[in-house]
Write an enzyme that holds these catalytic residues in place. Structure first.
Site, PDB file in Angstrom:
ATOM      1  N   HIS A  78       8.012  46.453 -23.860  1.00  0.00           N
ATOM      2  CA  HIS A  78       8.405  47.743 -24.423  1.00  0.00           C
ATOM      3  C   HIS A  78       8.057  48.864 -23.442  1.00  0.00           C
ATOM      4  O   HIS A  78       7.343  49.808 -23.777  1.00  0.00           O
ATOM      5  CB  HIS A  78       7.735  47.966 -25.781  1.00  0.00           C
ATOM      6  CG  HIS A  78       8.298  47.107 -26.864  1.00  0.00           C
ATOM      7  ND1 HIS A  78       9.404  47.465 -27.597  1.00  0.00           N
ATOM      8  CD2 HIS A  78       7.915  45.890 -27.321  1.00  0.00           C
ATOM      9  CE1 HIS A  78       9.682  46.498 -28.474  1.00  0.00           C
ATOM     10  NE2 HIS A  78       8.795  45.532 -28.314  1.00  0.00           N
TER      11      HIS A  78
ATOM     12  N   HIS B 207       9.130  39.124 -24.659  1.00  0.00           N
ATOM     13  CA  HIS B 207      10.580  38.938 -24.854  1.00  0.00           C
ATOM     14  C   HIS B 207      11.398  39.474 -23.673  1.00  0.00           C
ATOM     15  O   HIS B 207      11.973  40.550 -23.703  1.00  0.00           O
ATOM     16  CB  HIS B 207      11.080  39.453 -26.199  1.00  0.00           C
ATOM     17  CG  HIS B 207      10.584  40.774 -26.670  1.00  0.00           C
ATOM     18  ND1 HIS B 207      10.645  41.925 -25.917  1.00  0.00           N
ATOM     19  CD2 HIS B 207      10.048  41.137 -27.866  1.00  0.00           C
ATOM     20  CE1 HIS B 207      10.170  42.938 -26.601  1.00  0.00           C
ATOM     21  NE2 HIS B 207       9.791  42.487 -27.786  1.00  0.00           N
TER      22      HIS B 207
ATOM     23  N   ASN C  24      14.456  42.116 -23.188  1.00  0.00           N
ATOM     24  CA  ASN C  24      14.555  43.012 -24.343  1.00  0.00           C
ATOM     25  C   ASN C  24      13.476  44.075 -24.310  1.00  0.00           C
ATOM     26  O   ASN C  24      12.300  43.779 -24.080  1.00  0.00           O
ATOM     27  CB  ASN C  24      14.487  42.214 -25.649  1.00  0.00           C
ATOM     28  CG  ASN C  24      15.701  41.331 -25.827  1.00  0.00           C
ATOM     29  OD1 ASN C  24      15.625  40.119 -25.728  1.00  0.00           O
ATOM     30  ND2 ASN C  24      16.847  41.945 -26.059  1.00  0.00           N
TER      31      ASN C  24
ATOM     32  N   GLY D 192      20.730  33.345 -28.087  1.00  0.00           N
ATOM     33  CA  GLY D 192      22.076  33.654 -27.643  1.00  0.00           C
ATOM     34  C   GLY D 192      22.547  35.022 -28.079  1.00  0.00           C
ATOM     35  O   GLY D 192      23.669  35.419 -27.766  1.00  0.00           O
TER      36      GLY D 192
ATOM     37  N   ASP E 143      10.007  35.240 -32.227  1.00  0.00           N
ATOM     38  CA  ASP E 143      10.011  36.640 -32.665  1.00  0.00           C
ATOM     39  C   ASP E 143      10.467  36.705 -34.124  1.00  0.00           C
ATOM     40  O   ASP E 143      11.175  37.624 -34.536  1.00  0.00           O
ATOM     41  CB  ASP E 143      10.906  37.498 -31.772  1.00  0.00           C
ATOM     42  CG  ASP E 143      10.600  38.988 -31.877  1.00  0.00           C
ATOM     43  OD1 ASP E 143       9.498  39.338 -32.354  1.00  0.00           O
ATOM     44  OD2 ASP E 143      11.458  39.805 -31.497  1.00  0.00           O
TER      45      ASP E 143
ATOM     46  N   LEU F 252      18.502  45.766 -33.022  1.00  0.00           N
ATOM     47  CA  LEU F 252      17.942  44.454 -33.306  1.00  0.00           C
ATOM     48  C   LEU F 252      16.491  44.594 -33.742  1.00  0.00           C
ATOM     49  O   LEU F 252      15.720  45.349 -33.135  1.00  0.00           O
ATOM     50  CB  LEU F 252      18.020  43.553 -32.071  1.00  0.00           C
ATOM     51  CG  LEU F 252      19.398  42.984 -31.718  1.00  0.00           C
ATOM     52  CD1 LEU F 252      19.325  42.247 -30.383  1.00  0.00           C
ATOM     53  CD2 LEU F 252      19.903  42.041 -32.792  1.00  0.00           C
TER      54      LEU F 252
END
Length: 378
Positions: A198, A219, A222, A252, A278, A311
């Site tokens: 983040h 992650h 992301n 995916g 997650d 998301l």
């Protein structure tokens, strides 16, 4: 079972690194004792036909936000952790880090206390705690509440260092925008698994933070600075720096399969890419929506989103993640299994291999569609 000796055959045995065909796994006294060629298996014992299925150590998931309809943020208590762990146990997870998303200092302290107590009580599967925030970048907050993101204070640092003394593993996700290199060094020296995430930090900054003690990236791809032609960002640092391992949400959706393929080929060792779910409250349920701190999150076609389309975690289990890696990304099955078991286990200091107790082994269907425990108890 009516005998102490149980032999599983006619499938594939994953020993934590290799996938062995034409071999059998032998249990005695509730423990796996040997992997032996089929031709050498003694006749004595109960013989179980795997029908082509795979035997593996249970999964290790270092990012589990919720399950069984609840989030750790809802009520950071031992009972919530127990429910989450039970939900993921049904999905083949042997060890997990319940994960608190950015919240108040009071909630953070409550989550720490609950995790410590859960470990003391021996809640099955609980390997520690993951605090994903609140020391992140607002610019890359994702589904985190930007109003709760804040710099790490000396008090925050002290709380984390104290918590680490009472947990088998404390993982924290931080951003260079709100945490100093000196603080990262102190966290690492205190036995805390520091993960970068983040963040909009550039490549050089991320490299310095890795040198200061960060060992993971949260992650991959992301909520982070991306790999660009002139600025590699955190993605580039994660791939180029062998001292960093990186969690990957392989559904995916969060990362395109071709992007995963490129990352897999590019990753420098000894750090590795490992799988995380997650997972959110819907894990192990048929819920179509839930709430995170009052915000509605909907579940549609394997995607979890806030009302603005952001998301919000993943609707994923690690069997599905393995299937995506193998069938869509082209990762060899032994490598995909290692990414769901051995690599994350090593990061948190656990031994994860073929010599395990009967309640730590899973059976994965040959088509990678589902998994069950090798010795079901439910």
């Amino acid at each position: 079972m009516t005998t102490d000796r149980v032999i599983f055959r006619n499938g594939a045995i994953f020993d934590g690194k290799r996938l062995l065909s034409d071999h059998a796994l032998v249990f005695s006294g509730g423990q796996s004792v040997e992997i032996v060629a089929d031709a050498e298996v003694a006749a004595v014992g109960d013989h179980i036909d795997l029908n082509g299925d795979i035997v593996s150590p249970g999964y290790v998931d270092l990012q589990v936000n919720g399950g069984d309809g609840v989030m750790l943020n809802d009520d950071p208590s031992v009972e919530t952790i127990r429910r989450i762990a039970q939900a993921h146990h049904r999905l083949g997870v042997a060890a997990l880090l319940p994960t608190l998303i950015t919240d108040t200092s009071e909630k953070t302290r409550a989550a720490i206390a609950a995790a410590i107590q859960a470990v003391k009580e021996g809640v099955p599967g609980v390997a520690g705690l993951h605090l994903e925030g609140p020391h992140l970048s607002v610019a890359r907050k994702g589904a985190h509440d930007g109003d709760l993101i804040c710099p790490m204070s000396d008090t925050d640092l002290s709380v984390l260092l104290e918590a680490a003394q009472h947990l088998p593993c404390l993982k924290v996700t931080v951003a260079p925008e709100t945490v100093s290199e000196q603080q990262v060094g102190a966290l690492s020296d205190g036995g805390i698994l520091v993960s970068l995430g983040h963040t909009d930090a550039d490549f050089a900054t991320c490299q310095r933070y890795a040198a200061a003690g960060a060992r993971c990236v949260t992650h991959l791809f992301n909520a982070m600075s991306q790999l660009g032609n002139r600025e590699p960002g955190l993605v580039g640092s994660a791939l180029a720096n062998g001292g960093l391992s990186a969690g990957l949400i392989a559904d995916g959706i969060h990362v395109h399969p071709e992007t995963m393929r490129a990352a897999w080929a590019a990753k420098s060792g000894p750090g590795q890419i490992y799988l995380v779910s997650d997972a959110m409250a819907v894990a192990g349920t048929d819920l179509s929506e839930f709430r995170l701190e009052g915000r509605r999150i909907t579940r549609t076609d394997g995607r979890l989103t806030l009302e603005d389309g952001t998301l919000a975690g993943a609707d994923l289990d690690l069997t599905t993640a393995i299937r995506v890696l193998v069938t869509q990304v082209g990762v060899p099955l032994p490598d995909a299994l290692t990414a769901a078991t051995t690599y994350p286990a090593q990061l948190i200091g656990q031994t994860h291999g073929p010599s395990m107790k009967r309640d730590q082994m899973i059976r994965i269907s040959a088509n990678l569609e589902k998994c069950t425990w090798l010795f079901p108890t439910e």
